[in-house]
Scaffold this motif. Structure first.
Motif, PDB file in Angstrom:
ATOM      1  N   ILE A  44       0.820  -1.209   0.000  1.00 45.09           N
ATOM      2  CA  ILE A  44       0.000   0.000   0.000  1.00 45.09           C
ATOM      3  C   ILE A  44       0.853   1.257   0.000  1.00 45.09           C
ATOM      4  O   ILE A  44       0.412   2.327  -0.440  1.00 45.09           O
ATOM      5  N   LYS A 211      -5.383   1.217  -3.902  1.00 38.59           N
ATOM      6  CA  LYS A 211      -4.258   0.774  -4.735  1.00 38.59           C
ATOM      7  C   LYS A 211      -4.546   1.017  -6.215  1.00 38.59           C
ATOM      8  O   LYS A 211      -3.701   1.546  -6.945  1.00 38.59           O
ATOM      9  N   ASN A 215      -2.168   3.901  -6.510  1.00 41.04           N
ATOM     10  CA  ASN A 215      -0.836   3.295  -6.499  1.00 41.04           C
ATOM     11  C   ASN A 215      -0.379   2.796  -7.868  1.00 41.04           C
ATOM     12  O   ASN A 215       0.812   2.638  -8.110  1.00 41.04           O
TER      13      ASN A 215
END
Length: 710
Positions: A44, A211, A215
């Motif tokens: 994460i 995510k 991310n």
């Protein structure tokens, strides 16, 4: 190249459309698993590079015609983009986010709550949808604008909206090769998210959402106006999941429509040609994906159409796509000009002042002629080619799916089904072409299908020709039939001529007989390797055809082809009546008069092999004949096997024998060869020849046949 951007940044104030030259959604389970594993495993607190996203800003001439998106662009300053590269990943992301939204809605705690009241972490469901999926125009909320989608006329867009995003009131939805992949992706994420939620709870779902939106990072590249977007598309999409040749060809043809000058292709004609290309590909991918259990390969279709449409040349397997993309449909053939002369008294398109540099006027023998220089590849050629692809697609589908097909007559369906069962080898283009010419009708087509089926059975299944035998000739015949250069009668005549080596003429009777020695040598090799007729690759088709002949006479079909050819572990669907391991005393009593080397031939010969209506455990093959004729039960009264007397028509026929001995094996073998003679219009010269082919000539067949005839 810009700095890395997250999905959250990418979707801010942007609208994305997949343009018409793009392929549809092509990711399958393998790519989805890779995506899921990357997402689950990325920490994460770490960023993960996802790839390149290439965008082309949409011109105002285009987006002003977008009814549902225009308000966001004009009122809220959103920027519209075509996705040139990266659509597979973006599509996957939005399907994943949609699946999370559905997980939240179906959560028991959220029943009867509005989208404003349902939360994932600090984000409401309404906010998530508006940021990544759909925004409704206030104050009436009639217009629903999707931030990501396809050009409106693409069937994938309707499928995406109604089946993936669950927008109601869909009406009829056309499903294609690509919509199957969209549906599969939705099912994949729904299943995996549910499992993940049950195991880890909503908090971990929130982490997955963060995510995927924050991310996973893209390199975002905006293609400038003067950059050749079509060439970029071909180049960029060769990374990742490779474009099929059919997908590349669509992009190429649309690209070519942009290269003609206005003398050759006016704007309305250009738009019409582009629409015809899109319509053709829409139809092709509909037909390829029409059978969800067996979607068809797009490159197989393109190869077959090339065989039917252009002059076939026997070279390497990819020769067809080199011809299409490097010789026929090339920019060079647009730029290369050929001289066209037309008399001025003929009808000719209006010549405007500013078009004169392309034209020369000359006077020959007192008549004025107009000389025009036109592209080597004309727009009309492109139109005719794509229309041919479009019209061929449904017939290509029909050749794979003939059963219960309303587009085919009963006889067409019957014979195409037979061709699929026997192994259609290289004849599918020819069969497809038979539907594309006005000079054929259902009756003629059935005659052709019968001739092809007979050719395959005699030439390949019996006489053991190589699988490529005469393939170039019949590939060329497919085009010649489509172009009316050959008739069905011509092709049937050629088929029969190419089987001449399979027959011989008796010097005495002057009759024509089947030359069985090729087949006999093949079966002899199979006996030496332990299989005999059981290892013949035409056995199942032959026994099934014998069975179906009984069905036609008596009704009640008892053998299903799909189950008949299914290989189940430790089970058999074709039984050796006299078993390969005849340990029981009953078998020894009947066959002890013959040597063990001869008993092998009784086991593997044609007359000893029986198609079963229900497969049985291989161990039950060793039972005595009297036990096989009736159903067998265990101590719990559970049925272990079906008896011959209640089985297929072939089983019932065998159950009529009082015992199973060498004479009856020969008798049934001769019956089967008699059927072969009638069914495929061939003839053996004598009963001795038949016995020799059955490898039972050591039994003194003349004496047996004499007794049989009495």
């Amino acid at each position: 190249m810009n700095e890395l951007e997250s999905l959250k940044s990418i979707f801010k104030d942007r609208i994305f459309k997949i343009p018409d030259y793009q392929r549809g959604y092509a990711w399958t389970t393998r790519q989805l698993k890779d995506f899921w594993e990357d997402l689950v495993n990325v920490p994460i607190d770490r960023y993960h590079y996802t790839g390149l996203l290439s965008l082309k800003k949409v011109d105002s001439k285009v987006w002003t015609n977008w009814n549902e998106e225009k308000w966001l662009i004009e009122d809220r300053g959103f920027k519209p983009f075509h996705i040139v590269d990266g659509q597979q990943r973006l599509t996957t992301f939005v399907i994943f986010i949609q699946s999370i939204c559905e997980l939240l809605i179906n959560n028991g705690e959220n029943i009867n709550k509005s989208e404003n009241e349902i939360y994932l972490g600090s984000f409401s469901l309404k906010a998530i949808k508006e940021e990544y999926l759909v925004i409704e125009k206030p104050p009436r909320f009639i217009i629903r604008t999707h931030k990501f989608g396809y050009e409106v006329d693409n069937p994938s867009f309707k499928f995406l909206r109604h089946r993936i995003f669950q927008e109601p009131n869909s009406g009829t939805i056309q499903e294609t090769f690509y919509t199957l992949n969209l549906d599969n992706a939705k099912s994949f994420f729904k299943e995996n998210l549910n499992i993940y939620y049950e195991k880890y709870g909503l908090k971990e779902i929130d982490i997955l959402f963060k995510k995927v939106t924050q991310n996973l990072m893209f390199n975002v590249y905006e293609i400038s106006d003067d950059f050749d977007v079509f060439v970029a598309f071909e180049t960029m999409n060769n990374r990742g999941k490779k474009l099929s040749n059919l997908e590349l060809l669509k992009n190429r043809l649309i690209y070519l429509t942009t290269l003609y000058d206005k003398n050759q292709l006016k704007d309305d004609e250009r738009n019409s040609l582009r629409e015809k290309i899109n319509e053709a590909w829409k139809e092709v991918y509909y037909q390829l994906g029409r059978n969800k259990q067996n979607p068809l390969n797009d490159d197989d279709f393109l190869v077959a159409h090339w065989i039917m449409y252009f002059q076939y040349t026997r070279e390497k397997g990819d020769d067809y796509i080199r011809f299409l993309l490097e010789q026929k449909f090339t920019p060079q053939n647009i730029y290369a000009k050929t001289e066209v002369r037309l008399s001025s008294i003929q009808e000719f398109e209006e010549i405007k002042d500013d078009e004169e540099p392309d034209l020369d006027e000359v006077e020959i023998n007192g008549e004025e002629e107009i000389t025009s220089f036109r592209s080597k590849l004309s727009p009309k050629e492109i139109e005719e080619y794509v229309n041919s692809l479009k019209s061929a697609a449904v017939h290509w589908y029909n050749t794979y799916n003939p059963v219960n097909n309303l587009n085919l007559t009963n006889q067409e369906s019957l014979w195409i089904d037979r061709l699929n069962r026997i192994g259609i080898i290289y004849f599918r283009p020819l069969i497809t072409a038979s539907f594309l010419t006005e000079n054929t009708n259902p009756k003629k087509r059935v005659q052709l299908f019968k001739a092809i089926e007979r050719f395959i059975f005699i030439t390949f299944r019996l006489s053991r020709a190589f699988s490529t035998y005469r393939n170039s000739e019949f590939y060329r015949a497919a085009r010649q039939l489509r172009d009316n250069e050959l008739t069905v009668e011509n092709i049937i005549q050629i088929l029969n001529q190419r089987m001449n080596y399979c027959f011989y003429m008796s010097e005495e009777s002057k009759e024509v007989f089947f030359e069985y020695t090729y087949f006999q040598k093949y079966i002899d090799k199979k006996f030496k390797s332990g299989g005999g007729f059981y290892s013949w690759n035409g056995l199942r088709y032959f026994l099934y055809e014998y069975e179906m002949e009984k069905v036609r006479l008596r009704g009640s079909q008892k053998i299903d082809w799909k189950l008949f050819i299914k290989n189940e572990k430790d089970k058999v669907s074709i039984e050796h009546i006299y078993p390969q391991t005849p340990a029981n005393k009953c078998w020894k009593d009947d066959f002890n008069n013959y040597k063990k080397t001869q008993q092998v031939y009784f086991q593997g010969t044609l007359g000893n092999l029986l198609p079963l209506s229900q497969s049985v455990n291989s161990s039950l093959q060793n039972d005595c004949f009297s036990s096989k004729k009736t159903a067998k039960y265990n101590e719990k009264k559970e049925k272990l096997r079906q008896g011959y007397a209640d089985g297929s028509h072939s089983e019932i026929e065998v159950s009529g024998y009082d015992e199973w001995n060498p004479n009856n094996i020969l008798d049934r073998g001769l019956k089967l060869l008699e059927f072969m003679e009638q069914r495929w219009d061939l003839k053996f010269e004598s009963e001795n020849e038949k016995a020799e082919l059955l490898f039972l000539d050591f039994m003194n067949p003349d004496e047996y046949v004499e007794q049989r005839n009495k």
